[in-house]
Design an enzyme around this catalytic site. Structure first.
Site, PDB file in Angstrom:
ATOM      1  N   HIS A  17       1.014  -0.947   0.222  1.00 22.11           N
ATOM      2  CA  HIS A  17       0.404   0.012  -0.060  1.00 22.11           C
ATOM      3  C   HIS A  17       0.590   1.274   0.040  1.00 22.11           C
ATOM      4  O   HIS A  17       0.613   2.132   0.876  1.00 22.11           O
ATOM      5  CB  HIS A  17      -1.120   0.276   1.038  1.00 22.11           C
ATOM      6  CG  HIS A  17      -2.022  -1.142   1.119  1.00 22.11           C
ATOM      7  ND1 HIS A  17      -2.870  -1.010   0.436  1.00 22.11           N
ATOM      8  CD2 HIS A  17      -2.259  -2.074   1.129  1.00 22.11           C
ATOM      9  CE1 HIS A  17      -4.227  -1.757   0.569  1.00 22.11           C
ATOM     10  NE2 HIS A  17      -3.308  -2.842   1.002  1.00 22.11           N
ATOM     11  N   ASP A  34      -1.274  -4.566   5.805  1.00 23.81           N
ATOM     12  CA  ASP A  34      -2.056  -5.253   4.988  1.00 23.81           C
ATOM     13  C   ASP A  34      -1.877  -5.939   3.558  1.00 23.81           C
ATOM     14  O   ASP A  34      -1.065  -4.848   2.873  1.00 23.81           O
ATOM     15  CB  ASP A  34      -2.841  -4.617   5.193  1.00 23.81           C
ATOM     16  CG  ASP A  34      -4.621  -4.756   4.498  1.00 23.81           C
ATOM     17  OD1 ASP A  34      -4.917  -5.942   4.122  1.00 23.81           O
ATOM     18  OD2 ASP A  34      -5.384  -4.182   4.248  1.00 23.81           O
ATOM     19  N   GLU A  35      -2.001  -6.678   3.203  1.00 22.44           N
ATOM     20  CA  GLU A  35      -2.202  -7.535   1.328  1.00 22.44           C
ATOM     21  C   GLU A  35      -0.584  -7.760   1.148  1.00 22.44           C
ATOM     22  O   GLU A  35      -0.438  -6.798  -0.398  1.00 22.44           O
ATOM     23  CB  GLU A  35      -3.334  -6.639   1.174  1.00 22.44           C
ATOM     24  CG  GLU A  35      -4.963  -6.638   1.464  1.00 22.44           C
ATOM     25  CD  GLU A  35      -6.051  -6.358   0.740  1.00 22.44           C
ATOM     26  OE1 GLU A  35      -7.118  -6.383   0.692  1.00 22.44           O
ATOM     27  OE2 GLU A  35      -5.262  -4.682   0.670  1.00 22.44           O
ATOM     28  N   VAL A  36       0.409  -7.745   1.925  1.00 26.40           N
ATOM     29  CA  VAL A  36       1.496  -8.204   1.016  1.00 26.40           C
ATOM     30  C   VAL A  36       1.251  -9.161  -0.252  1.00 26.40           C
ATOM     31  O   VAL A  36       0.556 -10.176   0.046  1.00 26.40           O
ATOM     32  CB  VAL A  36       2.842  -8.311   1.755  1.00 26.40           C
ATOM     33  CG1 VAL A  36       4.185  -8.814   1.487  1.00 26.40           C
ATOM     34  CG2 VAL A  36       2.416  -6.859   2.748  1.00 26.40           C
TER      35      VAL A  36
END
Length: 622
Positions: A324, A389-391
């Site tokens: 992100h 988050d969301e690697v």
């Protein structure tokens, strides 16, 4: 004067102009007095309708000559039902008398505390807010005067400090009574500023405008003992996908305070934009803001943090990393980012634009230390949100620089090695956060992710990290975290993602987390039920810090943020403060009244039902 003619009153002085004038005045006075005391409701009240309490509901009825004490709906709701009109519902003992008193909003004073102290000044600001809010209630511009109110604070705590932590007690008591001379007294107590502030919030909900009589009323003979079930009650607002102006942020915090929520989680940067003005690295906002005026300056943040403190709300910053990221990093160089704007984006991230930090670049950690230092100074948080988050492993695997570094370390390019790389990043980033916090370790929050999977959880220390759960409420991750003694915050998307249920913005149809989450769904989202559903008893409650409603802003901005958050977030507020055992049905009328309060304070809260349902309680059932 009835029964006595003017002639008999004046006798032989009938032709005297002075006598005739006196007689006419006397007749007028008597006529007015008779009208005043006649009990003719149609002539003295503003409506032919009144309300009476029946089975916890305020029922509407016509005022007849047999009705001796007609009540406005707002007044009826102060007494009717288990908690009157209070939101969230108090958790301890509460009792209400059967009477109200007329209140003069200009005559509300604070006593019992040194007004020169830090806490005294904060509480005075709250009392000033209370007075202004009462004076701006609908219809109250030409109110009749009433009795004064003295708020007496039992301040047996340190009045020099007001710092909210996860261990801060927010308990309070409030007792209201009326003296023989008519003056009103509200005795409030708490263990610190935050408890007393909550007492004042409850007090504000015990004051209403009586549109039947045209005056302000307050409940007499009240006693409430109250404290929250969970210490963390938050809202996440994403201001990076779409910019949120300062006014919308302040409105959000105002509504949170009205619902006794205590954490504004500020997702302030993302791959889409970087509006945060860093003093150490000012080029981030210059390169990464949507426009030069869509930024958050040091002064903006100072104002928002102070605004939150007055209202009992901490402002918790999040710097989401190592994924992100993207916009704003263009100037840094040194291969600090990888796969920024990579195509096709579906291979490298969950939404465009993609972008992740390069954990092998030393420049990354130098930059992070500067950003963390700035945020520690701006926000002075008692803990910090590090994102995580969301690697996307494919993103890192697309970089030759990263793969060469891993090979030189003797690592293979398996998935487990990339999680080892993530652990390398997280450890170094946490060290930089500690350094930015003057060498003191700080609790850090991470989202559930691949790092919280069974095989990777070993990389995280439960003494350092709090995990925010965004998976479903039935996901096995919850049980795994509790079993390993992690403290958790619930933001399960199947109930608490408030951006769900609108049109898709990539592709067609509805967005990924549809359907829309109604306030009833939010209200019933019980952390303890989710824990018990995975086999854990009440003894694990200490690991559940609370919950947070999340509003990601791909499809919302300053024009619509209020209606997406409110009043649904207030449903979560009661769940986390009161942990009610009864269903949403028993809270419906209080929810409708609280929504009206939000609107009265300038919050553009969504309408839940026709106003007819509020005025005809119990009639809108299924």
């Amino acid at each position: 004067m009835k029964g006595r003619t003017i002639k008999s009153f004046c006798g032989r002085r009938l032709r005297s102009p002075r006598c005739l004038a006196a007689a006419m005045i006397a007749l007028l006075v008597v006529t007015l007095l008779l009208k005043f005391f006649s009990g003719n409701a149609e002539e003295t009240l503003s409506s032919p309708w009144h309300y009476y309490c029946d089975g916890g509901l305020c029922k509407k009825a016509e005022i007849t000559e047999n009705v001796t004490t007609p009540l406005a709906l707002s007044v009826c709701q102060l007494f009717c039902g288990e908690a009157g009109a209070i939101w969230p519902k108090p958790t301890g003992h509460m009792s209400f008398g059967n009477f109200v008193a007329r209140l003069d909003p200009d005559d509300i004073v604070l006593s019992g505390i040194d007004l020169r102290s830090n806490v005294g000044q904060l509480l005075q600001e709250n009392v000033d807010r209370l007075k202004e809010n009462v004076k701006t209630l609908p219809g109250s511009k030409a109110i009749k005067k009433g009795y004064g109110l003295t708020i007496n604070v039992d301040a047996q705590f340190d009045v020099t400090s007001a710092k909210l932590t996860l261990g801060t007690s927010e308990a309070y008591t409030i007792a209201i009574h009326q003296q023989e001379d008519g003056e009103l007294i509200a005795d409030v107590s708490g263990k610190n500023y935050f408890g007393v502030r909550h007492a004042l919030e409850t007090l504000s909900q015990l004051i209403v405008y009586d549109d039947l009589y045209g005056d302000v009323k307050i409940v007499r003979d009240v006693y409430i003992k109250d404290e929250p079930a969970f210490p963390y009650r938050g809202i996440l607002l994403d201001t990076a996908r779409n910019f949120m102006d300062k006014a919308s942020i302040l409105r959000t915090i105002e509504a949170m305070a009205m619902s006794k929520m205590n954490t504004f989680h500020w997702h302030i940067t993302d791959s889409h934009s970087f509006p945060y003005v860093s003093r150490t690295w000012p080029k981030f906002s210059k390169y990464g803001a949507y426009t030069p005026d869509k930024i958050y300056t040091e002064q903006d943040i100072k104002e928002i943090v102070k605004f939150g403190l007055v209202r009992g709300v901490r402002v918790l910053p999040e710097f989401d990393a190592p994924a992100h990221v993207g916009e704003g990093w263009q100037w840094v160089g040194h291969d600090t980012t990888v796969c920024f704007k990579a195509e096709p984006w579906q291979r490298y991230c969950v939404e465009p634009p993609c972008g992740q930090l390069n954990p092998t670049s030393e420049k990354v950690y130098e930059v992070l230390e500067g950003i963390f230092t700035d945020m520690m100074r701006d926000f002075e948080p008692d803990f910090f949100h590090m994102g995580g988050d969301e690697v996307n492993i494919n993103c890192w695997n697309s970089s030759d620089i990263i793969k060469d570094w891993m090979t030189k370390k003797g690592w293979d390019l398996s998935e487990s090695s990339f999680y080892q790389l993530w652990d390398h990043f997280q450890s170094k980033a946490y060290d930089k956060l500690t350094k930015a916090n003057n060498g003191k370790e700080l609790d850090a929050v991470l989202w559930t992710s691949g790092l919280t999977n069974e095989e990777n959880l070993k990389h995280l220390d439960p003494k350092k990290y709090i995990i925010q759960i965004w998976t479903t409420g039935a996901d096995a991750t919850i049980g795994r975290l509790i079993k390993n003694n992690f403290r958790v915050i619930f933001s399960n998307y199947d109930a608490l993602y408030l951006d769900c249920g609108f049109g898709a913005w990539v592709g067609e149809g509805n967005n990924w987390c549809a359907p829309y989450k109604g306030w009833q769904k939010v209200y019933e989202n019980s952390p303890m039920k989710m824990l018990k559903g995975q086999g854990f008893s009440e003894q694990y409650k200490h690991l559940v810090l609370g919950g947070e409603a999340a509003l990601w802003s791909e499809q919302v901005d300053s024009t619509s943020v209020d209606s997406r958050l409110w009043p649904r977030s207030a449903a979560m507020a009661e769940r986390l403060w009161s942990n009610p055992t009864s269903s949403w049905i028993h809270a419906e009328q209080r929810m409708l009244r609280h929504r009206e309060r939000l609107v009265q304070r300038g919050i553009f809260a969504d309408s839940l039902e026709p106003e007819w349902c509020l005025q005809n309680q119990g009639s809108c059932y299924l």
